[in-house]
Design a protein around this motif. Structure first.
Motif, PDB file in Angstrom:
ATOM      1  N   ARG A 232       0.835  -1.208   0.000  1.00  0.00           N
ATOM      2  CA  ARG A 232       0.000   0.000   0.000  1.00  0.00           C
ATOM      3  C   ARG A 232       0.867   1.254   0.000  1.00  0.00           C
ATOM      4  NH1 ARG A 232      -3.418   1.771   5.261  1.00  0.00           N
ATOM      5  NH2 ARG A 232      -1.272   2.165   5.913  1.00  0.00           N
ATOM      6  N   SER A 233       1.904   1.284   0.839  1.00  0.00           N
ATOM      7  CA  SER A 233       2.768   2.457   0.940  1.00  0.00           C
ATOM      8  C   SER A 233       3.474   2.747  -0.376  1.00  0.00           C
ATOM      9  CB  SER A 233       3.801   2.253   2.053  1.00  0.00           C
ATOM     10  OG  SER A 233       4.627   1.131   1.777  1.00  0.00           O
ATOM     11  N   GLU A 234       3.804   1.682  -1.128  1.00  0.00           N
ATOM     12  CA  GLU A 234       4.488   1.853  -2.408  1.00  0.00           C
ATOM     13  C   GLU A 234       3.531   2.350  -3.486  1.00  0.00           C
ATOM     14  OE1 GLU A 234       7.866  -1.659  -1.748  1.00  0.00           O
ATOM     15  OE2 GLU A 234       5.996  -2.114  -2.810  1.00  0.00           O
ATOM     16  N   ILE A 235       2.293   1.854  -3.458  1.00  0.00           N
ATOM     17  CA  ILE A 235       1.287   2.298  -4.439  1.00  0.00           C
ATOM     18  C   ILE A 235       1.007   3.786  -4.250  1.00  0.00           C
ATOM     19  CG2 ILE A 235      -1.113   2.074  -5.189  1.00  0.00           C
ATOM     20  CD1 ILE A 235      -0.969  -0.888  -4.324  1.00  0.00           C
ATOM     21  N   LEU A 236       0.751   4.179  -3.008  1.00  0.00           N
ATOM     22  CA  LEU A 236       0.414   5.581  -2.736  1.00  0.00           C
ATOM     23  C   LEU A 236       1.616   6.496  -2.874  1.00  0.00           C
ATOM     24  CD1 LEU A 236      -2.084   5.259   0.255  1.00  0.00           C
ATOM     25  CD2 LEU A 236      -2.519   5.294  -2.195  1.00  0.00           C
ATOM     26  N   GLY A 237       2.821   5.927  -2.844  1.00  0.00           N
ATOM     27  CA  GLY A 237       4.031   6.721  -3.012  1.00  0.00           C
ATOM     28  C   GLY A 237       4.456   6.892  -4.461  1.00  0.00           C
ATOM     29  N   LEU A 238       3.744   6.258  -5.390  1.00  0.00           N
ATOM     30  CA  LEU A 238       4.107   6.358  -6.806  1.00  0.00           C
ATOM     31  C   LEU A 238       3.932   7.783  -7.321  1.00  0.00           C
ATOM     32  CD1 LEU A 238       2.554   3.108  -8.325  1.00  0.00           C
ATOM     33  CD2 LEU A 238       4.985   3.632  -8.075  1.00  0.00           C
ATOM     34  N   LYS A 239       4.954   8.265  -8.019  1.00  0.00           N
ATOM     35  CA  LYS A 239       4.897   9.588  -8.642  1.00  0.00           C
ATOM     36  C   LYS A 239       5.142   9.439 -10.144  1.00  0.00           C
ATOM     37  CE  LYS A 239       6.694  12.152  -4.630  1.00  0.00           C
ATOM     38  NZ  LYS A 239       7.709  13.135  -4.183  1.00  0.00           N
ATOM     39  N   TRP A 240       4.704  10.418 -10.894  1.00  0.00           N
ATOM     40  CA  TRP A 240       4.917  10.379 -12.343  1.00  0.00           C
ATOM     41  C   TRP A 240       6.396  10.418 -12.678  1.00  0.00           C
ATOM     42  CZ3 TRP A 240       1.188   8.429 -14.793  1.00  0.00           C
ATOM     43  CH2 TRP A 240      -0.135   8.686 -14.441  1.00  0.00           C
ATOM     44  N   SER A 241       7.197  11.010 -11.806  1.00  0.00           N
ATOM     45  CA  SER A 241       8.645  11.065 -12.047  1.00  0.00           C
ATOM     46  C   SER A 241       9.280   9.673 -11.970  1.00  0.00           C
ATOM     47  CB  SER A 241       9.317  11.994 -11.031  1.00  0.00           C
ATOM     48  OG  SER A 241       9.065  11.561  -9.704  1.00  0.00           O
ATOM     49  N   ALA A 242       8.568   8.708 -11.377  1.00  0.00           N
ATOM     50  CA  ALA A 242       9.085   7.344 -11.264  1.00  0.00           C
ATOM     51  C   ALA A 242       8.822   6.521 -12.523  1.00  0.00           C
ATOM     52  CB  ALA A 242       8.459   6.642 -10.057  1.00  0.00           C
ATOM     53  N   VAL A 243       8.003   7.061 -13.412  1.00  0.00           N
ATOM     54  CA  VAL A 243       7.645   6.332 -14.640  1.00  0.00           C
ATOM     55  C   VAL A 243       8.536   6.789 -15.786  1.00  0.00           C
ATOM     56  CG1 VAL A 243       5.806   5.792 -16.271  1.00  0.00           C
ATOM     57  CG2 VAL A 243       5.250   6.176 -13.850  1.00  0.00           C
ATOM     58  N   SER A 322      -5.202   9.441   1.497  1.00  0.00           N
ATOM     59  CA  SER A 322      -4.704   9.008   2.802  1.00  0.00           C
ATOM     60  C   SER A 322      -4.642   7.484   2.811  1.00  0.00           C
ATOM     61  CB  SER A 322      -5.645   9.498   3.909  1.00  0.00           C
ATOM     62  OG  SER A 322      -5.480   8.731   5.080  1.00  0.00           O
ATOM     63  N   PRO A 323      -3.597   6.881   3.402  1.00  0.00           N
ATOM     64  CA  PRO A 323      -3.529   5.419   3.489  1.00  0.00           C
ATOM     65  C   PRO A 323      -4.760   4.819   4.169  1.00  0.00           C
ATOM     66  CG  PRO A 323      -1.412   6.379   4.057  1.00  0.00           C
ATOM     67  CD  PRO A 323      -2.366   7.517   3.922  1.00  0.00           C
ATOM     68  N   ASP A 324      -5.258   5.495   5.204  1.00  0.00           N
ATOM     69  CA  ASP A 324      -6.441   4.993   5.916  1.00  0.00           C
ATOM     70  C   ASP A 324      -7.665   4.968   5.009  1.00  0.00           C
ATOM     71  OD1 ASP A 324      -4.923   4.732   8.143  1.00  0.00           O
ATOM     72  OD2 ASP A 324      -5.702   6.474   9.192  1.00  0.00           O
ATOM     73  N   TYR A 325      -7.797   5.997   4.181  1.00  0.00           N
ATOM     74  CA  TYR A 325      -8.941   6.054   3.264  1.00  0.00           C
ATOM     75  C   TYR A 325      -8.909   4.871   2.300  1.00  0.00           C
ATOM     76  CZ  TYR A 325     -11.474   7.177  -0.988  1.00  0.00           C
ATOM     77  OH  TYR A 325     -12.296   7.093  -2.087  1.00  0.00           O
ATOM     78  N   VAL A 326      -7.738   4.567   1.774  1.00  0.00           N
ATOM     79  CA  VAL A 326      -7.615   3.475   0.804  1.00  0.00           C
ATOM     80  C   VAL A 326      -7.969   2.143   1.448  1.00  0.00           C
ATOM     81  CG1 VAL A 326      -5.969   2.159  -0.600  1.00  0.00           C
ATOM     82  CG2 VAL A 326      -5.944   4.659  -0.656  1.00  0.00           C
ATOM     83  N   THR A 327      -7.432   1.887   2.638  1.00  0.00           N
ATOM     84  CA  THR A 327      -7.727   0.631   3.332  1.00  0.00           C
ATOM     85  C   THR A 327      -9.207   0.508   3.644  1.00  0.00           C
ATOM     86  OG1 THR A 327      -5.520   0.552   4.330  1.00  0.00           O
ATOM     87  CG2 THR A 327      -7.251  -0.722   5.417  1.00  0.00           C
ATOM     88  N   VAL A 336     -18.883  -5.494  -0.311  1.00  0.00           N
ATOM     89  CA  VAL A 336     -19.960  -5.412  -1.302  1.00  0.00           C
ATOM     90  C   VAL A 336     -19.750  -6.459  -2.400  1.00  0.00           C
ATOM     91  CG1 VAL A 336     -21.077  -3.926  -3.025  1.00  0.00           C
ATOM     92  CG2 VAL A 336     -20.324  -2.949  -0.845  1.00  0.00           C
ATOM     93  N   PHE A 337     -18.500  -6.710  -2.752  1.00  0.00           N
ATOM     94  CA  PHE A 337     -18.135  -7.685  -3.777  1.00  0.00           C
ATOM     95  C   PHE A 337     -18.468  -9.109  -3.328  1.00  0.00           C
ATOM     96  CE2 PHE A 337     -14.540 -10.102  -5.932  1.00  0.00           C
ATOM     97  CZ  PHE A 337     -15.136 -10.102  -7.193  1.00  0.00           C
ATOM     98  N   GLY A 338     -18.623  -9.282  -2.017  1.00  0.00           N
ATOM     99  CA  GLY A 338     -18.928 -10.601  -1.477  1.00  0.00           C
ATOM    100  C   GLY A 338     -17.705 -11.399  -1.099  1.00  0.00           C
ATOM    101  N   ARG A 339     -16.541 -10.735  -1.081  1.00  0.00           N
ATOM    102  CA  ARG A 339     -15.294 -11.401  -0.701  1.00  0.00           C
ATOM    103  C   ARG A 339     -14.573 -10.572   0.369  1.00  0.00           C
ATOM    104  NH1 ARG A 339     -13.053 -14.930  -4.443  1.00  0.00           N
ATOM    105  NH2 ARG A 339     -11.625 -15.395  -2.738  1.00  0.00           N
ATOM    106  N   PRO A 340     -15.146 -10.464   1.574  1.00  0.00           N
ATOM    107  CA  PRO A 340     -14.555  -9.605   2.607  1.00  0.00           C
ATOM    108  C   PRO A 340     -13.173 -10.052   3.069  1.00  0.00           C
ATOM    109  CG  PRO A 340     -16.308 -10.965   3.540  1.00  0.00           C
ATOM    110  CD  PRO A 340     -16.376 -11.120   2.052  1.00  0.00           C
ATOM    111  N   GLU A 341     -12.819 -11.296   2.750  1.00  0.00           N
ATOM    112  CA  GLU A 341     -11.505 -11.793   3.161  1.00  0.00           C
ATOM    113  C   GLU A 341     -10.372 -11.217   2.317  1.00  0.00           C
ATOM    114  OE1 GLU A 341     -12.864 -14.774   0.005  1.00  0.00           O
ATOM    115  OE2 GLU A 341     -13.725 -13.412   1.472  1.00  0.00           O
ATOM    116  N   ILE A 342     -10.702 -10.609   1.179  1.00  0.00           N
ATOM    117  CA  ILE A 342      -9.671 -10.039   0.305  1.00  0.00           C
ATOM    118  C   ILE A 342      -9.253  -8.666   0.826  1.00  0.00           C
ATOM    119  CG2 ILE A 342      -9.108  -9.257  -2.034  1.00  0.00           C
ATOM    120  CD1 ILE A 342     -11.224 -11.166  -3.101  1.00  0.00           C
ATOM    121  N   THR A 343      -7.964  -8.501   1.049  1.00  0.00           N
ATOM    122  CA  THR A 343      -7.403  -7.192   1.419  1.00  0.00           C
ATOM    123  C   THR A 343      -6.444  -6.759   0.318  1.00  0.00           C
ATOM    124  OG1 THR A 343      -5.494  -8.121   2.598  1.00  0.00           O
ATOM    125  CG2 THR A 343      -7.526  -7.793   3.868  1.00  0.00           C
TER     126      THR A 343
END
Length: 409
Positions: A232-243, A322-327, A336-343
């Protein structure tokens, strides 16, 4: 100590104002500098930045204070923990330091009642503290009643105290570390082993299809988790400069985490976390789609658009998630998808399992996943193979079918 206002360019190419403090190191007597971001754009904000200098000089005046190498043998445990934490500040990542700070603050609430001297702390006193924490170590924010703290959290207390008392031995305040004699009883470590969930390629496609319809903000985030195996920290830390579109790579080198506040750091969870990964075609399509949307949003919001750091995953006005918002949102979506075990983190495991199916070896997997050592990769590998073994039990039924006649009545 003096302070000056200076300009620096951000990742987006825009100029920002920084306060540069010049001070004399009390150990080497050499001049040093410390740069602090004001968050102000360079144009038209110099005077405003200059008003911040006196406050910052006062805040960082400790940098010029002589460091006392003598530690009193009559120092209290609480004071010594504070000193130990100050000494670790330079070596720890900001998020780790804040975690330690919160842990020590909690421990001090307990020990402040008797405020024992460091050298008088006994294994029995520590054992009493650990037992108290296991039963009453947390306050319920709604009822304000004391509740049990998890065994993991209490073990983290023990780990910090062990390091504190180890340093006290080095400082010759005590001769033996009292934490050595104390254990935190609870579930065995194997019962804490992470629960692995491996989604198939078809299941991932179904999940992404659902998100594209119902939770489009989570679509790109889930894509990066499922196919790049990013944290999660790596996804939210992605910047366009990294591409790097020309070289067709994406650099994982920046993270966004939250302890008691949000920390953005030019570092990953481990040294191995910094890595350059292949920018495959579907990933290009995903990122191009986000980039187009961001450009439309930037035009719509104009001067109110706030993505000066160039983050990839943001709100419509450019503010990073915010990381909390994403989680929280991903959890709701999976319910809602019916798979609450998926994180979100379990998509990372699924990425690893899909690459195992494609024949990737351990070293390839270790690099792609950013694991510090191969043991973590092997652990996922063994869990996946164990599940596959159980799923393929019918193979043995087929192989052994011709032997069944030996046992017919």
């Amino acid at each position: 100590m003096t302070g000056t206002v200076q300009k620096k360019k951000g990742a987006s190419g825009k100029e920002y104002l920084y306060i540069v403090l010049s001070y004399k190191d009390p150990m080497t007597f050499k001049r040093k500098q410390k740069s602090i971001s004001t968050g102000l754009k360079a144009k038209g904000n110099k005077r405003k930045a200059e008003t911040l200098i006196p406050e910052l000089i006062k805040k960082f005046e400790y940098l010029e204070r002589p460091v006392s190498l003598e530690i009193s043998r009559d120092i209290s445990l609480c004071d010594y923990m504070d000193d130990w934490l100050k000494g670790k500040k330079r070596d720890l990542r900001k998020s780790t330091y804040e975690t330690y700070k919160l842990r020590i603050k909690s421990m001090k609430k307990y020990f402040k009642m008797e405020n024992p001297l460091l050298r008088e702390v006994t294994p029995a006193m520590l054992n009493k503290f650990f037992k108290y924490s296991l039963n009453y170590g947390k306050e319920n924010q709604k009822t304000h009643e004391r509740e049990p703290l998890t065994v993991r959290s209490v073990r983290s207390y023990r780990s910090i105290l062990h390091a504190v008392f180890d340093e006290a031995v080095i400082d010759e305040i005590i001769s033996v570390n009292p934490v050595n004699s104390v254990t935190v009883k609870g579930k065995k470590n194997k019962e804490y082993s992470e629960e692995y969930l491996f989604l198939t390629e078809e299941e991932i496609l179904d999940l992404l299809e659902f998100l594209s319809r119902e939770y489009p903000r989570m679509l790109g985030i889930a894509f990066m988790g499922a196919y790049y195996g990013l944290r999660r920290s790596e996804i939210l830390g992605l910047k366009w400069s990294a591409v790097d579109w020309k070289k067709e790579i994406i650099n994982i080198e920046h993270t966004v985490v939250r302890v008691n506040r949000i920390f953005a750091e030019d570092a990953t969870k481990t040294c191995a976390g910094s890595r350059s990964l292949n920018l495959f075609d579907s990933a290009k399509a995903c990122l191009k789609s986000i980039q187009r949307q961001q450009k439309e949003n930037a035009e719509f919001y104009g001067n109110a658009y706030q993505n000066d750091e160039g983050y990839i995953f943001t709100w419509e006005d450019g503010r990073p998630y915010s990381p909390d918002y994403v989680t929280r949102t991903f959890k709701k979506a999976m319910s809602v998808f019916g798979r609450p075990e998926i994180t979100l983190h379990k998509l990372r495991h699924s990425c690893c399992s899909m690459l195992i199916e494609k024949g990737w070896n351990i070293k390839q997997l270790q690099y792609w996943m950013g694991h510090a050592d191969a043991e973590t990769t092997l652990n996922i590998y063994s869990h996946y193979n164990r599940q596959k073994l159980n799923q393929n039990r019918n193979d043995l039924n087929q192989i052994s079918s011709k032997a069944a006649h030996f046992f017919n009545e």
